[in-house]
Design a protein around this motif. Structure first.
Motif, PDB file in Angstrom:
ATOM      1  N   HIS A 373       0.814  -1.216   0.000  1.00 55.37           N
ATOM      2  CA  HIS A 373       0.000   0.000   0.000  1.00 55.37           C
ATOM      3  C   HIS A 373       0.853   1.274   0.000  1.00 55.37           C
ATOM      4  CE1 HIS A 373       1.037  -0.733   4.189  1.00 55.37           C
ATOM      5  NE2 HIS A 373       0.846   0.557   4.416  1.00 55.37           N
ATOM      6  N   LYS A 374       2.142   1.137   0.307  1.00 53.85           N
ATOM      7  CA  LYS A 374       3.017   2.307   0.374  1.00 53.85           C
ATOM      8  C   LYS A 374       3.368   2.871  -0.997  1.00 53.85           C
ATOM      9  CE  LYS A 374       5.200   0.802   4.698  1.00 53.85           C
ATOM     10  NZ  LYS A 374       6.480   0.392   5.334  1.00 53.85           N
ATOM     11  N   LEU A 375       3.175   2.087  -2.033  1.00 57.06           N
ATOM     12  CA  LEU A 375       3.499   2.565  -3.374  1.00 57.06           C
ATOM     13  C   LEU A 375       2.591   3.727  -3.766  1.00 57.06           C
ATOM     14  CD1 LEU A 375       4.017  -0.847  -5.230  1.00 57.06           C
ATOM     15  CD2 LEU A 375       5.781   0.816  -4.626  1.00 57.06           C
ATOM     16  N   GLU A 376       3.190   4.781  -4.280  1.00 56.75           N
ATOM     17  CA  GLU A 376       2.440   5.963  -4.690  1.00 56.75           C
ATOM     18  C   GLU A 376       2.097   5.942  -6.173  1.00 56.75           C
ATOM     19  OE1 GLU A 376       1.204   8.338  -2.830  1.00 56.75           O
ATOM     20  OE2 GLU A 376       2.001   7.439  -0.988  1.00 56.75           O
ATOM     21  N   CYS A 377       2.708   5.048  -6.922  1.00 52.05           N
ATOM     22  CA  CYS A 377       2.441   4.969  -8.356  1.00 52.05           C
ATOM     23  C   CYS A 377       1.183   4.138  -8.619  1.00 52.05           C
ATOM     24  CB  CYS A 377       3.629   4.336  -9.074  1.00 52.05           C
ATOM     25  SG  CYS A 377       4.041   2.666  -8.484  1.00 52.05           S
ATOM     26  N   TYR A 404      -6.874   1.438   0.421  1.00 53.61           N
ATOM     27  CA  TYR A 404      -6.018   2.356   1.186  1.00 53.61           C
ATOM     28  C   TYR A 404      -6.032   3.759   0.580  1.00 53.61           C
ATOM     29  CZ  TYR A 404      -1.867   4.234   3.498  1.00 53.61           C
ATOM     30  OH  TYR A 404      -0.997   5.023   4.226  1.00 53.61           O
ATOM     31  N   HIS A 405      -5.993   3.829  -0.752  1.00 54.70           N
ATOM     32  CA  HIS A 405      -5.935   5.125  -1.437  1.00 54.70           C
ATOM     33  C   HIS A 405      -7.319   5.643  -1.846  1.00 54.70           C
ATOM     34  CE1 HIS A 405      -1.518   5.368  -1.753  1.00 54.70           C
ATOM     35  NE2 HIS A 405      -1.548   4.057  -1.934  1.00 54.70           N
ATOM     36  N   HIS A 406      -8.359   4.887  -1.514  1.00 54.79           N
ATOM     37  CA  HIS A 406      -9.733   5.288  -1.856  1.00 54.79           C
ATOM     38  C   HIS A 406      -9.872   5.582  -3.352  1.00 54.79           C
ATOM     39  CE1 HIS A 406     -10.397   5.527   2.451  1.00 54.79           C
ATOM     40  NE2 HIS A 406      -9.381   6.381   2.561  1.00 54.79           N
ATOM     41  N   ASP A 407      -9.305   4.692  -4.149  1.00 57.63           N
ATOM     42  CA  ASP A 407      -9.325   4.867  -5.603  1.00 57.63           C
ATOM     43  C   ASP A 407      -9.458   3.489  -6.241  1.00 57.63           C
ATOM     44  OD1 ASP A 407      -8.933   5.340  -8.272  1.00 57.63           O
ATOM     45  OD2 ASP A 407      -7.001   6.367  -8.054  1.00 57.63           O
ATOM     46  N   PRO A 408     -10.652   3.139  -6.738  1.00 59.04           N
ATOM     47  CA  PRO A 408     -10.873   1.800  -7.283  1.00 59.04           C
ATOM     48  C   PRO A 408     -10.100   1.498  -8.559  1.00 59.04           C
ATOM     49  CG  PRO A 408     -12.762   3.217  -7.715  1.00 59.04           C
ATOM     50  CD  PRO A 408     -11.868   3.979  -6.792  1.00 59.04           C
ATOM     51  N   SER A 409      -9.520   2.525  -9.202  1.00 60.39           N
ATOM     52  CA  SER A 409      -8.797   2.299 -10.448  1.00 60.39           C
ATOM     53  C   SER A 409      -7.284   2.444 -10.297  1.00 60.39           C
ATOM     54  CB  SER A 409      -9.285   3.298 -11.513  1.00 60.39           C
ATOM     55  OG  SER A 409      -9.007   4.633 -11.124  1.00 60.39           O
ATOM     56  N   ARG A 410      -6.829   2.596  -9.075  1.00 57.07           N
ATOM     57  CA  ARG A 410      -5.389   2.811  -8.864  1.00 57.07           C
ATOM     58  C   ARG A 410      -4.583   1.552  -9.213  1.00 57.07           C
ATOM     59  NH1 ARG A 410      -3.110   6.859  -5.863  1.00 57.07           N
ATOM     60  NH2 ARG A 410      -0.886   6.611  -5.353  1.00 57.07           N
ATOM     61  N   SER A 411      -5.126   0.389  -8.913  1.00 59.06           N
ATOM     62  CA  SER A 411      -4.459  -0.873  -9.218  1.00 59.06           C
ATOM     63  C   SER A 411      -5.450  -1.800  -9.900  1.00 59.06           C
ATOM     64  CB  SER A 411      -3.916  -1.516  -7.935  1.00 59.06           C
ATOM     65  OG  SER A 411      -3.235  -2.720  -8.212  1.00 59.06           O
ATOM     66  N   THR A 412      -5.100  -2.297 -11.076  1.00 59.55           N
ATOM     67  CA  THR A 412      -6.027  -3.098 -11.882  1.00 59.55           C
ATOM     68  C   THR A 412      -5.368  -4.396 -12.353  1.00 59.55           C
ATOM     69  OG1 THR A 412      -5.381  -1.854 -13.859  1.00 59.55           O
ATOM     70  CG2 THR A 412      -7.329  -1.089 -12.666  1.00 59.55           C
ATOM     71  N   ILE A 413      -6.197  -5.305 -12.863  1.00 57.97           N
ATOM     72  CA  ILE A 413      -5.754  -6.636 -13.296  1.00 57.97           C
ATOM     73  C   ILE A 413      -6.057  -6.825 -14.777  1.00 57.97           C
ATOM     74  CG2 ILE A 413      -5.917  -9.122 -12.895  1.00 57.97           C
ATOM     75  CD1 ILE A 413      -4.998  -7.659 -10.449  1.00 57.97           C
ATOM     76  N   VAL A 414      -5.123  -7.447 -15.501  1.00 57.29           N
ATOM     77  CA  VAL A 414      -5.344  -7.836 -16.897  1.00 57.29           C
ATOM     78  C   VAL A 414      -4.951  -9.304 -17.039  1.00 57.29           C
ATOM     79  CG1 VAL A 414      -4.605  -7.540 -19.291  1.00 57.29           C
ATOM     80  CG2 VAL A 414      -4.936  -5.533 -17.839  1.00 57.29           C
ATOM     81  N   GLU A 415      -5.820 -10.098 -17.643  1.00 50.35           N
ATOM     82  CA  GLU A 415      -5.493 -11.479 -17.960  1.00 50.35           C
ATOM     83  C   GLU A 415      -5.393 -11.612 -19.475  1.00 50.35           C
ATOM     84  OE1 GLU A 415      -6.952 -14.829 -15.409  1.00 50.35           O
ATOM     85  OE2 GLU A 415      -8.504 -13.361 -14.896  1.00 50.35           O
ATOM     86  N   VAL A 416      -4.293 -12.158 -19.937  1.00 51.41           N
ATOM     87  CA  VAL A 416      -3.997 -12.220 -21.362  1.00 51.41           C
ATOM     88  C   VAL A 416      -4.296 -13.610 -21.909  1.00 51.41           C
ATOM     89  CG1 VAL A 416      -2.211 -11.914 -23.125  1.00 51.41           C
ATOM     90  CG2 VAL A 416      -2.214 -10.458 -21.071  1.00 51.41           C
ATOM     91  N   GLU A 417      -5.136 -13.659 -22.922  1.00 53.37           N
ATOM     92  CA  GLU A 417      -5.488 -14.928 -23.555  1.00 53.37           C
ATOM     93  C   GLU A 417      -4.268 -15.531 -24.259  1.00 53.37           C
ATOM     94  OE1 GLU A 417      -8.310 -16.464 -23.370  1.00 53.37           O
ATOM     95  OE2 GLU A 417      -9.642 -14.918 -22.536  1.00 53.37           O
ATOM     96  N   ASP A 418      -4.331 -16.842 -24.460  1.00 47.80           N
ATOM     97  CA  ASP A 418      -3.297 -17.556 -25.213  1.00 47.80           C
ATOM     98  C   ASP A 418      -1.909 -17.257 -24.675  1.00 47.80           C
ATOM     99  OD1 ASP A 418      -2.256 -19.252 -27.138  1.00 47.80           O
ATOM    100  OD2 ASP A 418      -2.066 -17.670 -28.637  1.00 47.80           O
ATOM    101  N   SER A 419      -1.754 -17.304 -23.366  1.00 47.21           N
ATOM    102  CA  SER A 419      -0.471 -16.964 -22.765  1.00 47.21           C
ATOM    103  C   SER A 419      -0.291 -17.665 -21.432  1.00 47.21           C
ATOM    104  CB  SER A 419      -0.370 -15.445 -22.564  1.00 47.21           C
ATOM    105  OG  SER A 419       0.882 -15.089 -22.035  1.00 47.21           O
ATOM    106  N   GLY A 420       0.978 -17.920 -21.107  1.00 46.85           N
ATOM    107  CA  GLY A 420       1.352 -18.439 -19.810  1.00 46.85           C
ATOM    108  C   GLY A 420       2.184 -17.418 -19.067  1.00 46.85           C
TER     109      GLY A 420
END
Length: 454
Positions: A373-377, A404-420
């Motif tokens: 949570h300490k990361l500001e980026c 922690y930062h009250h920002d739902p878009s600050r950290s996001t997830i991407v899953e890539v098809e056809d990949s390991g």
């Protein structure tokens, strides 16, 4: 930590396994290896083979074996009896040729990077590239870097450009991003820096000596050398809004801890690509006894390559013939030689693994417990759909960060098809698209800020 000297590697076992596998390849019909997956053909130089399969193999001097592209699997998934059951398609003659350059991995790197249109000379678009070895201490250690400048720009323009920093994973090197450089360098006003971490790739390989036998000393080994490189390259004092960091696997872990411990605002966005050691395993992983023993002694596949001596490149071909199978013949050949060059180099940074991961690749010090949570980026976590890294780690970290930062878009997830695990190679086009979009979106944000400030 380098205990490889205590490991007795029986070269005869390897030679016998290679010969027996050539015999089986001779009997195998090529059609059985064909599938819908991208493939490439690797020639068998049968006249250079020795052993019981030689006469049979000579019948197929003009034949070749088709190798399927194979994604990486969990490191404990190979049972002992299969370690030497793979084919090692590189001829002994070619392996000996590679061995003659074993102390010059920069040659293999140069040959590989020369496949790019803008290295060693600028291309028609004006892009130019250099290999730079930046000194980081009084002992002569340095960080190896491949930097690509946009048209009309040089190092003198550092302050006016945006910068993408690319960091490899465990055992890797900057050359593994070969298929990404051209697309990334086409984005306007972006300078691309691909680096080898200290003790990896073509960077210095000093003995892995720590201040103390703990994770904090491992952090310092990598964090301090990375920060010195940033300062020497005039990137440290740039506004974070001009820096985008893409880090893979263990490199992602190290960049995450660098931000937590050294500079929480070190970049505008951190792309955690198939990151390692984020959470502990949610379900037990079966680890063979032999694997645990090797792991705890820091005996890695790189140890086997070094102990194989003149056959080291042949040993690597058992892996590279599948991992680079979707590339054209010349690219696959140059990447194989590059991989051999850095795998065969003296052990150094690789000995960090046992501090970070327990046998079975379970995190000893999960990133989620180290103050994420300490990361500001901003952060984005990329996982392949068939990744052996657990996407749950990115999801849990994102929940902590966003709450922690009250920002739902600050950290996001991407899953890539056809990949390991190796998204940049498993799905080259999608990886390049995702990363170039990040670069363009960052440029757009900067432009909006400039307009608003007028």
């Amino acid at each position: 930590m380098n205990s490889s000297s205590s490991f007795n590697f029986d070269l005869n076992n390897l030679l016998n396994s290679v010969n027996s596998n050539v015999a089986s390849l001779v009997r195998r019909k090529k059609s059985t290896a064909v599938s819908s997956n991208p493939t490439t053909k690797v020639s068998i130089a049968t006249t250079s083979l020795e052993g019981p399969a030689t006469s049979a193999a000579r019948d197929l001097v003009e034949e070749s074996v088709v190798h399927q592209y194979k994604r990486s699997t969990h490191p404990t998934s190979v049972p002992l009896h299969r370690l030497f059951s793979n084919s090692f398609p590189l001829s002994i003659k070619d392996s000996l040729d590679d061995y003659s350059y074993r102390r010059n991995p920069l040659k293999f790197q140069r040959d590989l990077l020369s496949l790019l249109p803008f290295y060693p000379r600028p291309d028609a678009l004006g892009r130019s590239a250099q290999v730079i070895q930046t000194p980081i201490d009084a002992d002569g250690n340095y960080i190896n870097e491949f930097v690509i400048y946009p048209a009309g720009k040089t190092e003198a323009d550092t302050a006016t450009m945006n910068h993408l920093i690319m960091v490899h994973g465990y055992g890797g090197g900057l050359g593994f991003f070969l298929k990404n450089f051209e697309a990334l360098s086409a984005v306007d006003n972006w300078c691309v820096h691909a680096i080898d971490l200290l003790g990896y790739g073509c960077s210095s390989r000093p003995p892995f000596k720590l201040e103390s036998e703990d994770i904090d000393s491992v952090d310092k080994w990598f964090h301090n050398s990375y920060e010195k490189w940033l300062k020497k390259r005039n990137l440290y004092t740039l506004p974070s809004s001009q820096i985008l960091v893409m880090a893979h696997s263990m490199g992602a872990y190290l960049m995450g801890t660098y931000g937590i411990k050294k500079n929480p605002n070190f970049c505008d966005k951190l792309l955690m690509v198939s990151p390692g050691a984020i959470i502990k395993h949610r379900t037990p992983v079966s680890v063979p006894a032999y694997f645990t023993k090797l792991w705890e002694q820091n005996i890695s596949p790189f140890t086997l390559v070094r102990k194989a001596g003149p056959l080291g490149s042949k040993v690597v071909s058992g892996w590279s013939s599948r991992r680079f199978a979707k590339l054209d013949r010349n690219e696959a050949d140059k990447l194989h030689k590059y991989a051999y060059g850095i795998f065969n180099s003296p052990g150094s940074g690789e000995y960090m693994l046992n501090y970070l991961l327990a046998p079975g690749a379970d995190a000893r010090h999960p990133l989620i417990e180290r103050g994420i949570h300490k990361l500001e980026c901003k952060l984005e976590w990329w996982y392949g759909k068939e990744d052996w890294m657990d996407v749950k780690g990115g999801q849990l970290c994102s929940n902590i960060i966003n709450n922690y930062h009250h920002d739902p878009s600050r950290s996001t997830i991407v899953e890539v098809e056809d990949s390991g695990h190796h998204i940049y190679l498993d799905n080259i086009e999608k990886f390049n698209e995702l990363l170039t979009n990040e670069m363009k979106e960052m440029s757009e944000r900067q432009e909006k800020k400039r307009e608003m400030s007028k």
